[in-house]
Design a protein around this motif. Structure first.
Motif, mmCIF file in Angstrom:
data_model
loop_
_atom_site.group_PDB
_atom_site.id
_atom_site.type_symbol
_atom_site.label_atom_id
_atom_site.label_comp_id
_atom_site.label_asym_id
_atom_site.label_seq_id
_atom_site.Cartn_x
_atom_site.Cartn_y
_atom_site.Cartn_z
ATOM 1 N N ARG A 8 0.836 -1.196 0.000
ATOM 2 C CA ARG A 8 0.000 0.000 0.000
ATOM 3 C C ARG A 8 0.874 1.251 0.000
ATOM 4 N NH1 ARG A 8 -3.088 0.269 4.917
ATOM 5 N NH2 ARG A 8 -3.522 -1.886 4.436
ATOM 6 N N VAL A 9 1.932 1.258 0.818
ATOM 7 C CA VAL A 9 2.840 2.400 0.872
ATOM 8 C C VAL A 9 3.549 2.573 -0.471
ATOM 9 C CG1 VAL A 9 4.977 3.259 1.913
ATOM 10 C CG2 VAL A 9 3.163 2.345 3.367
ATOM 11 N N ILE A 10 4.041 1.459 -1.030
ATOM 12 C CA ILE A 10 4.712 1.531 -2.325
ATOM 13 C C ILE A 10 3.759 2.054 -3.388
ATOM 14 C CG2 ILE A 10 5.699 0.117 -4.180
ATOM 15 C CD1 ILE A 10 6.969 -1.633 -1.976
ATOM 16 N N SER A 11 2.521 1.602 -3.384
ATOM 17 C CA SER A 11 1.518 2.062 -4.338
ATOM 18 C C SER A 11 1.295 3.567 -4.218
ATOM 19 C CB SER A 11 0.209 1.323 -4.115
ATOM 20 O OG SER A 11 -0.814 1.875 -4.897
ATOM 21 N N LYS A 12 1.212 4.067 -3.008
ATOM 22 C CA LYS A 12 0.993 5.502 -2.811
ATOM 23 C C LYS A 12 2.216 6.309 -3.234
ATOM 24 C CE LYS A 12 -2.552 4.986 0.665
ATOM 25 N NZ LYS A 12 -3.735 5.237 -0.047
ATOM 26 N N VAL A 13 3.416 5.798 -2.971
ATOM 27 C CA VAL A 13 4.639 6.490 -3.391
ATOM 28 C C VAL A 13 4.703 6.560 -4.916
ATOM 29 C CG1 VAL A 13 7.161 6.303 -3.478
ATOM 30 C CG2 VAL A 13 5.973 6.006 -1.312
ATOM 31 N N ILE A 14 4.412 5.446 -5.572
ATOM 32 C CA ILE A 14 4.420 5.432 -7.037
ATOM 33 C C ILE A 14 3.379 6.400 -7.579
ATOM 34 C CG2 ILE A 14 3.867 4.004 -9.056
ATOM 35 C CD1 ILE A 14 5.249 1.673 -7.576
#
Length: 184
Positions: A8-14
Motif C-alpha cells: 500500500r505504501v509503495i503504491s501511494k509512493v508510485i
C-alpha cells in the motif's frame, strides 16, 4: 498483513511520483508554447531525438536530460536553438571569437557556427526509446490517459477499507447474533 501495508505504501509512493512527473510534463508543455527557448526547471530540461543525426551515440526516439553549464568543451553534446528549432549536436571546435562549431555524429558536414547564448545545455544522460513514449504521453489523448489512470489508482478502494465499511454477506451472517425464543 505487513506485506499488504508495504504494498500500500509503495503504491501511494508510485502514485505521488507519477502525478509529480505528470505535473512537471504539463508545466514544461505549457512553457514551450510561451517561448522559443527550451523550458527548464532549475536549469534542467529534456529533449526527444527525432532524427538520427547523433547515432550511434544517441538513438532516434531517445529522451535526453540536459543541464545548463557555465562553460562548454570540445566533445560535449549540446542542445541549441536555431530558427526556433532545437538541435542537439557535438561540439567539435571552439574558436577564440566565441564561435562554436557543432556537428551531428552521423552527419558528414558541420553545422553553421553558433554562439554560447544559443546553447540550452549539455546532454547529461539519454535513455533510448523513452522519448517516443514521452512524446505520445504529451498528446491530448496521452495526457488524458495518464490522468485517468492516476485517478483510478487514487480512487481505487483498498480491500481492507472496503471490508470495514461494506462487509460481505457471509461476514455479516457469521457476525450476527441470533436469539431464539420458545413460545409455549
Amino acid at each position: 498483513m505487513m506485506c499488504k501495508r508495504i504494498l500500500r505504501v509503495i503504491s501511494k509512493v508510485i502514485t505521488v511520483i507519477v502525478i509529480g512527473i505528470y505535473l512537471i510534463q504539463l508545466y514544461l508543455m505549457i512553457q514551450s508554447t510561451q517561448t522559443n527557448r527550451l523550458p527548464k526547471i532549475f536549469g534542467w530540461g529534456e529533449v526527444v531525438f527525432l532524427s538520427g543525426s547523433m547515432e550511434p551515440s544517441i538513438k532516434t526516439g531517445s529522451l535526453a536530460l540536459i543541464h545548463e553549464q557555465d562553460s562548454y568543451e570540445v566533445d560535449d553534446i549540446v542542445t541549441y536553438v536555431k530558427d526556433y528549432t532545437l538541435i542537439t549536436h557535438r561540439i567539435i571546435e571552439i574558436h577564440d571569437d566565441e564561435k562554436i562549431v557543432v556537428q551531428g555524429d552521423a552527419n558528414n558536414v558541420e553545422d553553421e557556427p553558433i554562439t554560447k547564448n544559443m546553447i540550452e545545455g549539455k546532454v547529461v544522460c539519454s535513455v533510448p526509446y523513452i522519448g517516443t513514449v514521452i512524446r505520445q504521453l504529451k498528446t491530448p489523448i496521452g495526457m488524458a490517459g495518464v490522468a485517468g489512470i492516476g485517478m483510478m489508482i487514487i480512487l481505487w478502494p483498498d480491500k481492507e477499507e472496503e471490508d470495514e465499511f461494506c462487509p460481505s454477506p457471509c461476514t455479516a451472517v457469521s457476525n450476527a447474533s441470533y436469539s431464539f425464543h420458545a413460545h409455549g
